[in-house]
Design an enzyme around this catalytic site. Structure first.
Site, mmCIF file in Angstrom:
data_model
loop_
_atom_site.group_PDB
_atom_site.id
_atom_site.type_symbol
_atom_site.label_atom_id
_atom_site.label_comp_id
_atom_site.label_asym_id
_atom_site.label_seq_id
_atom_site.Cartn_x
_atom_site.Cartn_y
_atom_site.Cartn_z
ATOM 1 N N VAL A 161 -2.922 -1.025 -6.503
ATOM 2 C CA VAL A 161 -2.869 0.272 -5.824
ATOM 3 C C VAL A 161 -3.097 0.092 -4.324
ATOM 4 O O VAL A 161 -2.430 0.720 -3.498
ATOM 5 C CB VAL A 161 -3.898 1.242 -6.427
ATOM 6 C CG1 VAL A 161 -3.853 2.592 -5.715
ATOM 7 C CG2 VAL A 161 -3.635 1.429 -7.911
ATOM 8 N N TYR A 162 -4.028 -0.779 -3.964
ATOM 9 C CA TYR A 162 -4.286 -1.022 -2.548
ATOM 10 C C TYR A 162 -3.062 -1.616 -1.869
ATOM 11 O O TYR A 162 -2.623 -1.145 -0.815
ATOM 12 C CB TYR A 162 -5.487 -1.955 -2.395
ATOM 13 C CG TYR A 162 -5.889 -2.186 -0.964
ATOM 14 C CD1 TYR A 162 -6.448 -1.160 -0.209
ATOM 15 C CD2 TYR A 162 -5.706 -3.428 -0.358
ATOM 16 C CE1 TYR A 162 -6.805 -1.360 1.113
ATOM 17 C CE2 TYR A 162 -6.063 -3.639 0.958
ATOM 18 C CZ TYR A 162 -6.614 -2.600 1.692
ATOM 19 O OH TYR A 162 -6.957 -2.808 2.999
ATOM 20 N N ALA A 163 -2.466 -2.646 -2.472
ATOM 21 C CA ALA A 163 -1.274 -3.252 -1.879
ATOM 22 C C ALA A 163 -0.140 -2.243 -1.795
ATOM 23 O O ALA A 163 0.591 -2.170 -0.787
ATOM 24 C CB ALA A 163 -0.841 -4.464 -2.701
ATOM 25 N N SER A 206 -0.357 1.008 -1.514
ATOM 26 C CA SER A 206 -0.612 2.022 -0.480
ATOM 27 C C SER A 206 -0.283 1.486 0.911
ATOM 28 O O SER A 206 0.265 2.204 1.754
ATOM 29 C CB SER A 206 -2.068 2.493 -0.544
ATOM 30 O OG SER A 206 -2.968 1.490 -0.110
ATOM 31 N N LEU A 207 -0.581 0.207 1.147
ATOM 32 C CA LEU A 207 -0.262 -0.376 2.448
ATOM 33 C C LEU A 207 1.244 -0.561 2.599
ATOM 34 O O LEU A 207 1.795 -0.378 3.698
ATOM 35 C CB LEU A 207 -0.987 -1.706 2.619
ATOM 36 C CG LEU A 207 -2.516 -1.672 2.565
ATOM 37 C CD1 LEU A 207 -3.083 -3.013 3.029
ATOM 38 C CD2 LEU A 207 -3.105 -0.543 3.389
#
Length: 258
Positions: free
Chosen positions: A152-154, A156-157
């Site tokens: 999810v973090y990757a 979002s970026l």
């Protein structure tokens, strides 16, 4: 006439470094963060600068709406969408509330704040939007053993990279610039708040990230990678993206035919 900048996530790390640099460059500031006391400490230490402290939580609808109203109503010259959370963990282990917080802070908030600011910037014929992402946006093809899983973090970026590139093209000729800055590991409180000890790993200083971003704006860079010495590496990624995009057809690819 003073220029006006709004910086989110301004209480520490890259956001605080942006605030310091922009104050030194003569900007009036709207600083957004969850910790009002830190924002007020900054204002008290920079009496030569007009500072408006806005305590807002960009993981909430109320927080996003509050800051979006400011972006729409104030004549911003610069919007820095920097606020962030990490929540590094595999998707199956990521609690729903943390997933929601991450997507709101790194996807929904920068999208809606940019939307609120851009109309006024277009009318004035000037302005810049800087979205702070990270090199993890390019890490999707990495094998399982190479990186801790953080889908999810990757993602979002990666959203910030694609949105910034596309918005920059939309705004061509308007006088409004868009940039996404993609640092690697930076020496801030960011990882410590996630319970990660990276003290033994070489890290870039937050001030250097800001230097790269502001110089990148001057150079006309849409994607600024402060730690990448050879920009042709980024060019190769984006040319491959466009080649794949242009290579599509209405015919089913042969590898999918029986």
């Amino acid at each position: 006439m003073s220029k006006l900048a709004l910086v989110t996530g301004a209480t520490s790390g890259i956001g605080a470094a942006f605030a310091e640099r922009l104050a030194a460059d003569g900007y009036d500031l709207v600083l957004v963060g969850r910790r009002r006391e830190r924002l007020e400490e900054f204002a008290a230490a920079h009496t030569e600068t007009k500072v408006r402290a806005v305590a807002a939580d960009l993981s909430t609808d109320d927080g996003i709406d509050t800051v979006a109203r400011i972006c729409a109503e104030e004549p911003l010259d610069l919007l820095v969408n920097n606020a962030g959370v990490a929540h590094y963990m595999p998707l199956a282990e990521l609690p729903a509330d943390k997933a929601r917080e991450l997507v709101k802070v790194k996807v929904l908030a920068p999208t809606l704040l940019a939307r609120a600011a851009v109309a006024g910037m277009q009318e004035r014929g000037r302005g810049a939007i800087v979205n702070v992402a990270g090199m993890i946006a390019f890490s999707g093809p990495a094998p399982h053993a190479q990186l801790p899983r953080r889908a999810v973090y990757a993602g979002s970026l990666a959203h910030l990279v694609a949105m910034s590139q596309t918005l920059s093209a939309e705004l061509e000729g308007t006088g409004v610039r868009v940039q996404v800055v993609c640092p690697g590991v930076v020496a801030t409180e960011f990882h410590e708040r996630q319970g990660l000890d990276l003290s033994a790993i070489p890290r870039m200083g937050a001030a250097d990230v800001v230097t790269a971003a502001l110089r990148g704006l001057e150079l006309g860079e849409v994607v600024c990678a402060p730690g990448v010495e050879d920009p042709s590496l980024l060019d190769a990624v984006f040319q491959a993206d466009l080649a794949a995009f242009a290579g599509q057809s209405t015919e089913l690819a042969s590898r999918y035919r029986r």
